[in-house]
Design an enzyme around this catalytic site. Structure first.
Site, PDB file in Angstrom:
ATOM      1  N   SER A 256       0.852  -1.188   0.000  1.00  0.00           N
ATOM      2  CA  SER A 256       0.000   0.000   0.000  1.00  0.00           C
ATOM      3  C   SER A 256       0.889   1.240   0.000  1.00  0.00           C
ATOM      4  O   SER A 256       2.114   1.142   0.051  1.00  0.00           O
ATOM      5  CB  SER A 256      -0.882   0.003   1.248  1.00  0.00           C
ATOM      6  OG  SER A 256      -0.084   0.282   2.375  1.00  0.00           O
ATOM      7  N   LYS A 257       0.236   2.375  -0.012  1.00  0.00           N
ATOM      8  CA  LYS A 257       0.931   3.673  -0.021  1.00  0.00           C
ATOM      9  C   LYS A 257       1.986   3.770   1.080  1.00  0.00           C
ATOM     10  O   LYS A 257       2.998   4.452   0.925  1.00  0.00           O
ATOM     11  CB  LYS A 257      -0.098   4.799   0.192  1.00  0.00           C
ATOM     12  CG  LYS A 257      -0.752   5.213  -1.115  1.00  0.00           C
ATOM     13  CD  LYS A 257       0.029   6.363  -1.757  1.00  0.00           C
ATOM     14  CE  LYS A 257      -0.286   6.522  -3.213  1.00  0.00           C
ATOM     15  NZ  LYS A 257       0.908   6.663  -4.039  1.00  0.00           N
TER      16      LYS A 257
END
Ligand code: GLU
Length: 495
Positions: A256-257
């Site tokens: 994820s980010k």
């Protein structure tokens, strides 16, 4: 008999093209190319609520950047366009297929209003029952249907899933995956606004596009039993299913980010090379053996096979990507590298650097610096001392271990004289001259060269000093050694 290989990448335009999605595109593309098959791109945009403007263009931009070319497109638009489900909806393709299922009794109209469904969900939650449609409209009589239609003239259409038993899905990567039918409800095929759901449009299109293998991310595995029942109800042959392993960050949580950039376009903008990215992504779930890591596009096509794709999660390691990128940068021809670096340098060098950038000068710099480039975007900072008139540095860094300000000034004044008088201006001549000077000054060569390095490049670490001096040219070197003397006057004598 096995079918001709036809595979597709079917992204939903709901955001940036994520590494995980593009990895699916890559595996499909490789599989098509490895098997002399066709690779299609189909934009699955039927969930209007989740559409993000511009996302489709970005997905295609990502594919083009990686040169993942597709083979066909809709009649209108042609092969350079992808298939787009909202355009196909307008042709009535999905509605027509839904009618077939209603007629055969495999699907039914559901008149439940959204309020009723909300209430149902709330009750299920309160009673701690698993969520899912309670099948209220599944077995209505013709009379009940007529009556409900007056209450809700825009019914959805639901698929009749088996009420019990097991649904076994064959997966080329995972083997047989079994699902309990009792846990799968009658899902919506056509929404009340007339839009097909993902399940319907996906299955209908995979059939009409004669898709032989569906390779998609593991998160879609839970859709597979529904799709299996849909294929059965239509009487369509089901493609081979292969659910690709999930991609995790180095901490083994879903990528994820938090782990850095997740969009393929961000990697492009950060200065990664498409071939390095491709090589790196190919190893996210696939391998040839335990040791081979470097694969050209042609190697990947030659070796890619589904039976070497693992079911276990792949781990995204940015260090590995940086390593690949460095390797690919070093493999590039200097002229090729100069061409990709020019616009980046042009844009990011400090404004005082003269423009346009001299390509021939850049070509002479590249052999000196390419070892240090991890990404193309490192170039402006690494190379800037070659271009600006005077690199910035803290004068104190000129003073080398075992030296003080005054002997350093003296050494640099002498180094300036040598620079003014050295002929020819080539690395062996310069090296001999400066080794001589170090001896005369009773300095270690490292002390003199270290001081000169900072004065000439502004850096304590730089490419080989004399090669750098040759590329910088006599005039620049003389000017920088003069400035160094001037800068050093401002350092207190005690240093
Ligand atoms: N539209 C789905 C996605 O966004 C595609 C799933 C599939 O390939 O069947 O990933």
């Amino acid at each position: 008999m096995s079918r001709p290989v036809r595979v597709r990448y079917a992204p939903s335009p709901t955001g940036e093209p994520h590494i995980g999605n593009i990895r699916s595109a890559l595996f499909n593309w490789l599989f098509a190319r490895a098997n002399g098959g066709k690779f299609l791109v189909r934009i699955e945009d039927t969930d209007q609520a989740r559409l993000v403007p511009g996302a489709q263009e970005k997905i295609l931009e990502g594919l083009r950047w990686l040169s993942l070319d597709w083979n066909e497109g809709p009649e209108v638009g042609g092969p350079h366009c992808p298939y787009v489900q909202s355009e196909r909806k307008a042709l009535g393709i999905y509605a027509k297929h839904v009618e077939l299922l209603i007629d055969s009794g495999a699907a039914y109209r559901c008149y439940c209003t959204s309020q009723r469904l909300d209430q149902m969900r709330a009750d299920q939650q309160a009673r701690k029952q698993p969520p899912g449609y309670d099948r209220r409209c599944r077995d209505l009589t013709a009379e009940q249907r007529r009556q409900r239609a007056t209450e809700n003239p825009n019914p959805a259409v639901r698929f009749k899933m088996p009420l019990s038993g097991e649904i076994a899905v064959e997966d080329a990567i995972r083997g047989t995956v079994r699902f309990d039918a009792a846990l799968l409800d009658d899902f919506v095929l056509l929404k009340s606004d007339g839009f097909p759901t993902y399940h319907l449009a996906n299955v209908v299109d995979d059939h009409l596009m004669e898709i032989s293998h569906v390779m998609r991310a593991e998160e879609w595995l839970s859709s597979a039993p529904r799709h299996k029942e849909l294929y059965k109800a239509f009487g369509f042959e089901m493609p081979v299913m292969a659910h690709l392993p999930i991609i995790l960050g180095p901490d083994r949580s879903k990528l994820s980010k938090r782990h850095g950039a997740t969009s393929i376009l961000e990697y492009r903008d950060q200065g990664y090379l498409p071939d390095a990215m491709l090589n790196f992504m190919a190893l996210l779930g696939w391998s040839l053996d335990d040791s081979t890591e470097l694969f050209s596009r042609a190697d990947l096509i030659k070796h890619f096979s589904l039976d070497r794709v693992t079911a276990s999660p792949a781990v995204f390691n940015i260090e590995k990507l940086n390593w690949f990128n460095g390797v690919y940068i070093r493999m590039m021809q200097a002229t090729e590298l100069a061409d990709v670096l020019l616009p980046i340098i042009e844009e990011k060098l400090p404004p005082e650097a003269p423009r346009p950038i001299d390509r021939d000068y850049l070509l002479r710099i590249i052999p000196l610096e390419r070892e240090r480039l991890k990404t193309l975007n490192d170039a402006p900072e690494l190379l800037s001392f070659f271009f600006v008139e005077q690199p910035k540095y803290n004068p104190i860094t000129i003073i080398q271990k075992g030296m003080v300000r005054d002997d350093t000034r003296e050494a640099l004044t002498r180094a300036l004289r040598v620079a003014e008088h050295t002929e020819p201006w080539d690395a062996p001549t310069l090296e001999a001259a400066y080794r001589n000077l170090a001896e005369e000054l009773e300095l270690k060569p490292g002390q003199l060269f270290g001081a000169m390095r900072v004065a000439l490049t502004g850096r304590t670490e730089a490419p080989p000093l004399f090669d750098t001096m040759v590329v910088l040219g006599k005039e620049r070197c003389v000017a920088r050694l003069k400035s160094a003397d001037y800068f050093m006057k401002i350092i207190p004598t005690a240093c």
